[in-house]
Design an enzyme around this catalytic site. Structure first.
Site, PDB file in Angstrom:
ATOM      1  N   LYS A  83      -5.420  -3.336   3.831  1.00 42.25           N
ATOM      2  CA  LYS A  83      -5.460  -2.782   2.871  1.00 42.25           C
ATOM      3  C   LYS A  83      -7.066  -3.197   2.082  1.00 42.25           C
ATOM      4  CE  LYS A  83      -3.214   0.155  -0.757  1.00 42.25           C
ATOM      5  NZ  LYS A  83      -1.862   0.881  -0.936  1.00 42.25           N
ATOM      6  N   SER A 158      -0.176   5.082  -0.187  1.00 43.37           N
ATOM      7  CA  SER A 158      -1.805   4.817  -0.325  1.00 43.37           C
ATOM      8  C   SER A 158      -1.579   4.375   0.549  1.00 43.37           C
ATOM      9  CB  SER A 158      -2.002   4.498  -2.016  1.00 43.37           C
ATOM     10  OG  SER A 158      -1.526   2.968  -2.003  1.00 43.37           O
ATOM     11  N   SER A 182       4.445   3.804  -1.409  1.00 41.46           N
ATOM     12  CA  SER A 182       2.731   3.519  -0.450  1.00 41.46           C
ATOM     13  C   SER A 182       2.904   2.466   0.378  1.00 41.46           C
ATOM     14  CB  SER A 182       1.825   2.503  -1.713  1.00 41.46           C
ATOM     15  OG  SER A 182       1.364   3.969  -3.028  1.00 41.46           O
TER      16      SER A 182
END
Lengths: 486, 72
Positions: A83, A158, A182
């Site tokens: 990420k 996210s 997330s």
């Protein structure tokens, strides 16, 4: 001529066996993944940066080492992705934000250092909601990732790119972060496994913070075993992370393959089934999963938990207070450099009082005791819903007001327990559904044991998005990919 | 549409808090923050319930589980 083998479908363990037997090479595996990314990611927007040169160099090194008898463990020669809030030395790390668009860290985050030491192969940096909050946003330097099961639908966030990349078979394991769900939300919406480890098990050093006391780092993977093997690499004490726990590490694969005899599981049905917006198909899917887990030998009993809204209020207040503290200066001086949703969510933190935050921490203590001492003092784990419905469409999001989060993930950021998200079937429209398996602090082996047994018995993991067939994409919302290649 | 009294009061409170924070909120982003503030007030009310003395902010996590995991 036979079709090329779909090596992206090999588990980390099976790929590792073939790498060691010499029937598959790290370079071949890496080239295959890079080809899939080139072919499919223009539709998915999962990657914000593909580190092709770095990946090929990592693979070449792994090949030479494995041939020379150097074995760095289960991830040696295996591709992974991060990420884009994980700092990577010499590689741009943007947090998917205009504010950090040219940010090139000089040091690796702790997790990246561990992957490097394990001889793994970095494919690139993945899309996220800006600074791991907000989203889905179309007013950022990169477009939002799209759900491989239906490109018109949201991935969750996210860790949006992590889920999309794993679900689409671009990579077997991708790191996400989880402050209020997330990792587990995107895993639920995209039909992957998502593991939020116990607070303190995986170092957060070098991962851009959202909320100091709620942030967790963990992997999204294709299978439970992939998650266990990734955890073998990334877990461990880090004296430079103030929250890191100095405890002996178990073998995270130790429970895989066992049945569930002797385990007692709590099933808080009313906790999730009465939530606003909860759909019958999610409840039915959870009931069926609970029954299947009982059939595997576990004793499953219904229990009562405190109202979900208490957990949610506690976690949300802490999250926005800590996020505002981190971003205060930029929010006040550069409001328009944040995406609309990001700014709107974070600015609420400016209106909290010290008493609000103190009351949230007091409640947190109480809720943690109820889960850890009361429920998990009696039961080995809890199984509960992840969210009330499958992934929403992008065009269902309002333009001016951030959408309310409907996921049921925040309670276990409040309490810090390990949680694994796993698919439990599909909604009528074909989108994945799933559940959470919650364990005692630092008892990831039991969580992984339950998940692996359920995964094998249910078979849901065998159904994958049909991305290898021609894809018809409607609507004008699809963006040309704005990623760059190293 | 004319806002009701409750909404108007909430907006005045919002404007005062934003001024105290030193924030100049872009006009087209205000509605989203105001909606979030309304939800925040609902949540902070939930936090204010009778608690015992044991419910203090320090030591949030129970250490029982940590001790169980330690090897002899």
């Amino acid at each position: 001529m036979s079709a090329p083998e779909a090596v992206h479908e090999l588990s980390i363990a099976e790929a590792g066996r073939r790498l060691r037997a010499g029937t598959l090479s790290p370079s071949g595996l890496t080239e295959h993944c890079l080809s899939r990314i080139a072919a499919l990611d223009p539709l998915l927007n999962a990657f914000v940066l593909v580190t092709r040169e770095r990946a090929l160099a990592d693979a070449d090194r792994a090949e030479r080492e494995l041939k020379g008898g150097v074995d760095r463990g289960p991830m040696h020669g295996i591709p992974y992705a991060l990420k884009d809030i994980y700092a990577t030395a010499g590689i741009r790390t943007t947090c998917h934000s205009k504010l950090l668009i040219d940010n090139v860290p000089s040091e690796d985050c702790a997790v990246e250092a561990k992957f490097k030491a394990a001889g793994a192969v970095l494919l690139g940096k993945l899309a996220t909601h800006e600074f791991a909050i907000g989203g889905p946003s179309f007013d950022l330097p990169f477009p939002p990732a799209r759900n491989p099961w239906n490109l018109e639908h949201f991935t969750g966030g996210s860790s949006s790119g992590s889920a999309a990349a794993v679900a689409a078979g671009l990579v077997r394991t991708a790191m996400g972060s989880d402050t209020g769900g997330s990792i587990r939300g995107p895993a639920f919406y995209c039909g992957t496994v998502g593991l939020k480890p116990t607070y303190g098990l995986v170092s957060r050093r070098g991962v851009f913070p959202l909320s100091y006391t709620l942030d967790h780092c963990g992997p999204l993977t294709w299978t439970v075993e992939d998650a266990a093997l990734t955890l073998e690499v990334i877990a461990g004490f880090d004296p430079l992370d103030p929250a890191s726990a100095d405890i002996p590490l178990p073998h995270f694969t130790s429970g895989l393959g066992q049945d569930l005899a002797g385990l007692k599981l709590a099933y808080p049905r009313s906790f999730f089934a009465t939530q606003e917006g909860m759909t019958e198909e999610v409840v039915a899917s959870l009931d069926a999963a609970a029954q299947q887990i009982a059939n595997l030998g576990a004793k499953v009993e219904e229990v009562e938990l405190p109202d979900f809204e208490l957990f949610n209020a506690c976690g949300r207040v802490i999250l926005i207070a800590e996020a505002y503290a981190i971003h205060e200066k930029n929010l006040l001086t550069r409001p328009l450099d944040y995406a609309r949703y990001t700014y709107q969510r974070m600015m609420v933190g400016a209106m909290l009082s010290a008493a609000d935050l103190t009351q949230a921490f007091r409640l947190r203590r109480e809720l943690s005791l109820i889960i850890n001492a009361h429920i998990l003092g009696t039961y080995d784990a809890i199984i509960t819903a992840n969210g009330p419905t499958g992934a929403p469409r992008f065009d269902a999001f309002p333009a001016d007001v951030p959408p309310k989060t409907t996921l049921q993930t925040m309670p276990f950021n409040v309490t810090g327990n390990p949680v694994l998200a796993i698919p439990t079937g599909f909604a009528k429209g074909g989108l994945p559904l799933g559940m959470q398996i919650v364990g005692r602090a630092f008892d990831e082996p039991t969580v992984l044991r339950i998940a692996a047994a359920y995964e094998a018995a249910s078979g849901w993991i065998n159904k994958r998005p049909a991305l290898d067939r021609p894809i018809a994409v409607g609507g004008a919302a699809l963006h040309a990919p704005a990623r760059s290649h190293q | 549409m004319v806002p009701n009294q409750e909404d108007a009061a909430l907006e005045r409170e919002f404007d005062a808090l934003m001024a105290m924070a030193g924030a100049e909120v872009p006009a087209d982003r205000k509605a989203g923050i105001l909606a979030g503030y309304k939800d925040l007030k609902r949540m902070t009310a939930l936090l204010r319930q009778p608690r015992t003395e044991a419910a203090e902010p320090s030591n949030i996590y129970s250490l029982t589980g940590f001790r169980r995991m330690r090897q002899p």
